[in-house]
Design an enzyme around this catalytic site. Structure first.
Site, PDB file in Angstrom:
ATOM      1  N   LYS A  62       0.869  -1.186   0.000  1.00 47.28           N
ATOM      2  CA  LYS A  62       0.000   0.000   0.000  1.00 47.28           C
ATOM      3  C   LYS A  62       0.905   1.235   0.000  1.00 47.28           C
ATOM      4  CE  LYS A  62      -4.343   1.328   2.182  1.00 47.28           C
ATOM      5  NZ  LYS A  62      -5.170   1.489   0.994  1.00 47.28           N
TER       6      LYS A  62
HETATM    7  N1  PMP Z   1      -7.727  -2.240  -3.309  1.00 51.21           N
HETATM    8  C1  PMP Z   1      -7.298  -0.970  -3.188  1.00 51.21           C
HETATM    9  C2  PMP Z   1      -6.618  -0.335  -4.354  1.00 51.21           C
HETATM   10  C3  PMP Z   1      -7.478  -0.259  -1.994  1.00 51.21           C
HETATM   11  O1  PMP Z   1      -7.049   1.000  -1.882  1.00 51.21           O
HETATM   12  C4  PMP Z   1      -8.133  -0.889  -0.921  1.00 51.21           C
HETATM   13  C5  PMP Z   1      -8.363  -0.132   0.360  1.00 51.21           C
HETATM   14  N2  PMP Z   1      -7.276  -0.246   1.207  1.00 51.21           N
HETATM   15  C6  PMP Z   1      -8.558  -2.216  -1.072  1.00 51.21           C
HETATM   16  C7  PMP Z   1      -8.350  -2.853  -2.273  1.00 51.21           C
HETATM   17  C8  PMP Z   1      -9.207  -2.949   0.057  1.00 51.21           C
HETATM   18  O2  PMP Z   1      -8.248  -3.206   1.053  1.00 51.21           O
HETATM   19  P1  PMP Z   1      -8.632  -3.315   2.574  1.00 51.21           P
HETATM   20  O3  PMP Z   1      -9.761  -4.267   2.661  1.00 51.21           O
HETATM   21  O4  PMP Z   1      -7.400  -3.865   3.215  1.00 51.21           O
HETATM   22  O5  PMP Z   1      -8.986  -1.971   3.064  1.00 51.21           O
END
Ligand code: PMP
Length: 330
Positions: free
Chosen positions: A158
């Site tokens: 991320k």
């Molecule tokens: N894909 C992207 C590109 C995101 O930004 C997110 C949000 N964090 C997710 C998927 C979902 O991830 P999470 O469930 O860990 O928030």
């Protein structure tokens, strides 16, 4: 954004208004930062953070991908996040830890001991995606921009710079009737939304793209656990948009987005355009989990008021340096 009293920065609480950074900060110029989006919810036992440790683990992984040396251990980061929520006295909302290459010089590749700064903020934040009020779903369009390619960058991390991909994709539907985009991979297979993973439902079975191109969502894994508990088969496989047109239901999931039904893709209704029965079941189950109503998920919950907590989550016990004092300075 609704300001709260304090932001944690490099080990201390600072007033929200004055917690700023230099305009020549490396991360501001090159997106050389990593972050998490975490939610905390009101429960019968006070505010509670959902999946804190998984988020912290992914944060540290993302920082490792950029060769950042974080001056805090896993436990110290968890403690600082809990303290930030506690001191701000917010009952429910969103937490944003961010670790970034700081001030030094502007060579793209920072040297090994380049400044690494960290902040943690939290604030109340309601629904992330606007929905179609009649159907309580989102209408989406295929993005002309593909999801970042796994051979171009560390797609499973991320990293702030990655979000330019989501931003340019999302801009293509800004001020249109569409609520979000669907991003495909370089081979035309479905990847994910701009900030959410996708599930598609056909004949009572859930399909979702495998890891590779996508961000391995923490909500995606919660949804998979819930689906198993509810005896829905889950299949991780690559599929093209035509399988969405033919699906009975589809939904996005993510920490900010939570679980939201997809009503249409490229103006073609999915099912009858409403959140379908399995989507609604997943939504209700997810809300029960994050609000501390499902004891099988207690290990995923960190209650802020420890004296009223009903369970403690397991710690990895990583230890590095002792935590610098988290003293509130007004
Ligand atoms: N894909 C992207 C590109 C995101 O930004 C997110 C949000 N964090 C997710 C998927 C979902 O991830 P999470 O469930 O860990 O928030």
């Amino acid at each position: 954004m609704q300001p709260t009293p304090y932001i944690w920065k490099n080990g201390k609480m600072h007033p929200w208004e004055t917690c700023t950074t230099h305009v020549l900060t490396h991360g501001l110029h090159y997106g050389s930062a990593v972050f998490e989006g975490i939610r905390f919810y009101e429960t019968d036992n006070g505010p509670a953070i959902f999946e804190l440790e998984k988020h912290t683990r992914r944060l540290i992984y993302s920082a490792d991908c950029l060769n950042m040396t974080i001056p805090y251990s896993f436990d110290e980061i968890n403690d600082a996040i809990v303290e930030t929520v506690r001191i701000n006295e917010v009952k429910a909302g969103y937490i944003r830890p961010l670790i970034y290459y700081g001030y030094g010089n502007l060579k793209v590749v920072p040297h090994a001991d380049f400044a690494v700064d960290m902040i943690i903020a939290c604030w109340p934040w309601g629904n992330y995606l606007k929905t179609d009020t009649a159907h309580n779903t989102v209408d989406i369009k295929i993005s002309p921009y593909i999801r970042i390619h796994p051979t171009s960058t560390r797609t499973d991390a991320k990293i702030s710079g990655h979000y330019i991909n989501s931003l340019v994709a999302g801009l293509t539907v800004r001020d249109t009737p569409y609520h979000d985009v669907l991003m495909l991979d370089s081979d035309g297979y479905v990847a994910e939304g701009s900030a959410a993973n996708i599930f598609v439902i056909k004949d009572g079975r859930l399909f979702t793209p495998p890891l590779g191109t996508i961000l391995p969502g923490i909500t995606r894994s919660t949804v998979m656990t819930i689906a198993k508990q509810l005896n829905f088969p889950i299949i991780e496989k690559r599929f093209k948009p035509d399988e969405i047109y033919n699906a009975d239901e589809a939904f996005f999931c993510g920490t900010a987005v939570e679980v939201v039904g997809i009503g249409s893709l490229e103006d073609q209704k999915i099912g009858d355009g409403h959140a379908g029965p399995i989507t609604q079941q997943m939504q209700a189950a997810y809300q029960a989990v994050v609000h501390g109503k499902n004891p099988t998920f207690y290990p995923a919950i960190t209650w802020i008021n420890k004296e009223t907590s009903v369970s403690t989550s397991t710690n990895d016990n990583h230890t590095k340096k002792p935590m610098p004092s988290v003293a509130a300075c007004a």
